[in-house]
Design a protein around this motif. Structure first.
Motif, short mmCIF file in Angstrom:
data_model
loop_
_atom_site.label_atom_id
_atom_site.label_comp_id
_atom_site.label_asym_id
_atom_site.label_seq_id
_atom_site.Cartn_x
_atom_site.Cartn_y
_atom_site.Cartn_z
N SER A 204 33.05 23.28 0.85
CA SER A 204 32.96 23.72 2.24
C SER A 204 31.63 24.43 2.47
O SER A 204 31.02 24.95 1.54
N GLU B 93 34.21 20.56 5.62
CA GLU B 93 35.12 20.82 4.52
C GLU B 93 35.57 19.49 3.90
O GLU B 93 35.98 18.57 4.61
N LEU B 94 35.44 19.38 2.58
CA LEU B 94 36.01 18.26 1.85
C LEU B 94 37.20 18.80 1.06
O LEU B 94 37.08 19.84 0.42
N GLU B 95 38.33 18.11 1.14
CA GLU B 95 39.50 18.56 0.39
C GLU B 95 40.01 17.43 -0.48
O GLU B 95 40.39 16.38 0.03
N ASP B 96 39.96 17.68 -1.79
CA ASP B 96 40.49 16.74 -2.77
C ASP B 96 39.97 15.31 -2.54
O ASP B 96 40.73 14.34 -2.57
N VAL B 97 38.66 15.22 -2.34
CA VAL B 97 38.06 13.92 -1.99
C VAL B 97 37.81 13.07 -3.23
O VAL B 97 37.19 13.51 -4.20
N ASP C 6 36.50 19.44 -3.86
CA ASP C 6 36.68 20.42 -2.78
C ASP C 6 35.31 21.02 -2.50
O ASP C 6 34.59 21.39 -3.43
N GLU D 263 40.15 16.74 11.36
CA GLU D 263 40.03 15.64 10.40
C GLU D 263 39.21 14.49 10.97
O GLU D 263 39.46 14.05 12.09
N SER E 27 35.00 27.05 8.25
CA SER E 27 33.93 26.19 7.74
C SER E 27 33.60 25.11 8.74
O SER E 27 34.50 24.55 9.38
N GLY F 296 41.81 11.75 0.18
CA GLY F 296 41.44 13.13 0.51
C GLY F 296 41.00 13.25 1.95
O GLY F 296 41.03 12.28 2.71
N ARG F 297 40.62 14.46 2.33
CA ARG F 297 40.31 14.75 3.73
C ARG F 297 38.90 15.31 3.91
O ARG F 297 38.42 16.07 3.07
N ARG G 101 36.94 17.41 6.97
CA ARG G 101 37.14 18.08 8.25
C ARG G 101 35.82 18.60 8.79
O ARG G 101 35.05 19.23 8.08
#
Ligand code: ADP
Ligand code: ADP
Length: 225
Positions: free
Chosen positions: A29, A5-9, A27, A70, A2, A62-63, A65
């Motif tokens: 992407s 990507e957003l993870e657990d934001v 989440d 990151e 991807s 959260g992250r 990317r």
């Protein structure tokens, strides 16, 4: 992989004494060559999500990317560069400069770039959105749909990885909106760009590869089309 990507934001805003949780563990992407559309009621967190994807805002938790890296690891200079060239923007109300021609408007985001092909690329993009005979027209000499096509060409001048579109058909009638969506569909493949849009226009869902529905800061549903 991807491109974004957003993870657990999680995003919280302090509003006086109150804390507003605009995103509650999102989440998300998008891939190059893909159009993802975010829908949901007003106040559900769509703009907050778009700001995060456009690197205009940072998550509380959260992250995020970009191309697997990151965003917190980017230097301020790298972030500025990514915002300027890695991400293109299209708005509901076009945001063209009235005193500039179509070609000049398209060239504008690349003015800092001294490479010789800037003008050629602007003309090429305008031809590809069907405005080859409107290169020297100013916005007031163009219809709404033509102005939005200039804005789409402008958003791609720096060969971005991601195109963010905030209600791109919001100020257009249905037929004109459809031509813009057809242009975007063609360009996302030719330019290998990820298009992430926010819309209230149901017509848009016919063109999108994936629809993300958000309510009260929570992703309710992801539909692949
Ligand atoms: P949408 O784009 O779906 O309308 P937003 O992302 O603009 O939703 O807003 C989500 C929630 O966060 C709303 O409750 C909004 O009032 C709040 N919000 C957004 N930006 C801010 C801010 N800068 N300060 C405080 N609250 C905000
Ligand atoms: P949209 O119609 O695109 O959802 P909004 O009118 O909700 O836009 O928000 C416009 C801007 O104001 C956004 O940048 C958003 O982050 C900010 N904003 C939204 N709600 C609030 C709020 N309650 N307090 C402060 N800023 C806000």
């Amino acid at each position: 992989m991807s491109v974004i990507e957003l993870e657990d934001v999680v995003k919280r805003y302090q509003s006086g004494m109150e804390v507003i949780e605009a995103l509650e563990g999102v989440d998300f992407s998008a891939d190059r060559g893909e159009m993802v559309t975010v829908i949901g009621p007003s106040g559900s967190g769509k703009s907050t999500m778009l700001n995060m994807i456009g690197l205009l805002d940072t998550p509380t938790e959260g992250r995020v990317r970009l191309d697997g890296r990151e965003v917190t690891e980017f230097t301020e200079d790298e972030l500025t560069e990514e915002r300027r060239t890695g991400i293109g923007f299209v708005f509901q109300d076009f945001h063209l400069l009235p005193m500039l021609t179509a070609t000049e408007n398209v060239e504008l985001p690349s003015m800092w770039d001294t490479s010789v092909d800037r003008h050629d690329r602007a003309v090429d993009l305008l031809e590809r959105v069907g405005l080859g005979d409107r290169l020297d027209h100013t916005p007031d000499q163009l219809s709404g749909g033509q102005q939005q096509r200039v804005a789409v060409a402008r958003s791609l001048i720096n060969k971005p990885d991601i195109l963010l579109a905030d209600e791109p058909t919001g100020n257009l009638d249905q037929d004109t909106g459809q031509t813009i969506l057809e242009e975007l569909t063609r360009l996302k493949e030719d330019e290998d760009v990820a298009i992430v849009s926010v819309t209230h226009d149901d017509q848009m869902l016919e063109y999108t590869d994936s629809t993300v529905r958000i309510v009260d800061g929570v992703i309710q549903e992801v539909t692949r089309t």
